[in-house]
Design an enzyme around this catalytic site. Structure first.
Site, mmCIF file in Angstrom:
data_model
loop_
_atom_site.group_PDB
_atom_site.id
_atom_site.type_symbol
_atom_site.label_atom_id
_atom_site.label_comp_id
_atom_site.label_asym_id
_atom_site.label_seq_id
_atom_site.Cartn_x
_atom_site.Cartn_y
_atom_site.Cartn_z
ATOM 1 N N TYR A 59 0.850 -1.191 0.000
ATOM 2 C CA TYR A 59 0.000 0.000 0.000
ATOM 3 C C TYR A 59 0.884 1.239 0.000
ATOM 4 C CZ TYR A 59 -3.580 -3.326 1.653
ATOM 5 O OH TYR A 59 -4.426 -4.399 1.807
ATOM 6 N N HIS A 127 -0.178 -12.044 1.370
ATOM 7 C CA HIS A 127 -1.217 -11.214 0.766
ATOM 8 C C HIS A 127 -1.927 -11.916 -0.395
ATOM 9 C CE1 HIS A 127 -2.169 -6.661 -0.008
ATOM 10 N NE2 HIS A 127 -3.248 -7.396 0.039
ATOM 11 N N ARG A 210 -16.465 -2.126 -0.922
ATOM 12 C CA ARG A 210 -15.673 -0.981 -1.409
ATOM 13 C C ARG A 210 -16.488 0.306 -1.404
ATOM 14 N NH1 ARG A 210 -13.917 -5.395 -4.146
ATOM 15 N NH2 ARG A 210 -11.738 -5.871 -3.721
ATOM 16 N N GLY A 211 -17.334 0.424 -0.419
ATOM 17 C CA GLY A 211 -18.079 1.662 -0.217
ATOM 18 C C GLY A 211 -19.464 1.683 -0.808
#
Length: 332
Positions: A59, A127, A210-211
């Site tokens: 990130y 990950h 994701r919102g």
């Protein structure tokens, strides 16, 4: 509000706040980065009892771990700190690929410890699964990190049932991180039964889709802001007709939320929290006000009727579009 704790894993148990905080968007992918806002959000989270923090080396790249490290420098003992390796990137953002080689695991961990400014990582995830390297070799290297005291507990992200079993045979896996929400429920078929059989906790990322499940995304605007990856074909659910169909489902959630006196996002998070005491979702935000709204979901109790109404409003096969435009990086 009261944030309770939950225990992830049975063979190597880790107690975390029932609701965590995904820190990714503070540095990349969802619009402009905001270090100051991110640090303020993390500190407010700790004040509220949201102590399970999630980051990753990729990130930024690298800058999100540095941000988290700055935020917790005087509060390390309050935090259950999770980070990840495996999505290899260069400092300029170039994606190198998925890397699970033992020598890379060791180097990545040392680099993360330095960026975070800590002497150990509470939960260290692979990950993404490197399908060119036997999982036994990758987890073997991760096991060495536990023996060295650099890592306390091990996790996987987006791993298939077979991979999970093979990994768990090398060293107890404490948690699986994967996408799970009212909009993404495919893991219920094989993955969830597997991890529960093995005593592995679940850490859902993107529990708000994701919102989209907050109701803040509209057909006219889509995902707003330059640098927002949701504007690209990489996320098919946010494009064209798919977005319109999915927003119709969000409208139904909104009606149920209004009847209960909560926001759509809070109802969606409460649904994830209701899926079991071995589930600790990590909704992401870089804004204190959204953090506070999310944290309040921990106090919402859903009845059997509420859960049935949500199942009826969002049937599992009703969501349009794959969760990623390219699913080749997902172990299957």
């Amino acid at each position: 509000m009261t944030i309770e704790t939950r225990i992830l894993g049975t063979a190597s148990p880790l107690t975390v706040s029932a609701l965590g905080l995904g820190c990714m968007g503070m540095s990349e992918f969802y619009g402009t980065s905001d270090e100051a806002g991110g640090i303020a959000t993390i500190n407010r989270a700790l004040d509220l009892g949201v102590t399970f923090l999630d980051t990753a080396d990729m990130y930024g790249p690298f800058t999100n771990e540095q941000l988290v490290g700055k935020a917790i420098v005087s509060r390390r003992d309050e935090v259950q700190l999770a980070t990840k390796f495996g999505n290899e990137r260069r400092a300029d953002g170039t994606r190198v690929g998925i890397n699970g080689k033992p020598e890379y695991v060791r180097a990545a961990c040392d680099a993360s410890l330095q960026r975070l400014g800590v002497d150990h990582i509470d939960l260290y995830y692979q990950h993404r699964v490197d399908q060119s390297v036997p999982i036994e070799e990758t987890v073997g290297a991760m096991k060495e990190l536990v023996a060295a005291g650099k890592v306390r507990h091990l996790g996987l992200s987006e791993a298939s049932p077979e991979t999970i079993r093979r990994a768990h045979a090398v060293h107890p896996i404490t948690a699986l991180q994967t996408e799970y929400s009212l909009f993404t429920r495919d893991l219920e078929d094989e993955i969830l039964p597997t991890i529960r059989e093995l005593g592995i906790g679940l850490v859902p990322y993107s529990p708000l889709g994701r919102g989209i499940l907050t109701g803040a995304i509209t057909a006219a605007a889509g995902a707003s802001g330059e640098g927002d990856a949701r504007r690209t074909a990489y996320f098919p659910r946010f494009q064209g007709d798919a977005l319109a169909a999915n927003l119709a489902l969000v409208d139904e959630i909104g009606k149920l939320a209004a009847a209960k006196g909560v926001t759509p996002g809070q109802l969606a998070l409460a649904w994830v929290l209701a899926q079991g005491d071995d589930v600790a979702p990590i909704p992401g935000t870089k804004r204190v006000r959204y953090l506070e709204e999310n944290a309040a979901a921990a106090d919402i109790t859903l009845t059997a009727d509420d859960l049935a109404a949500l199942d009826a409003a969002v049937p599992r096969d009703a969501v349009v579009g794959d969760r990623y435009g390219d699913m080749s990086h997902i172990d299957s």
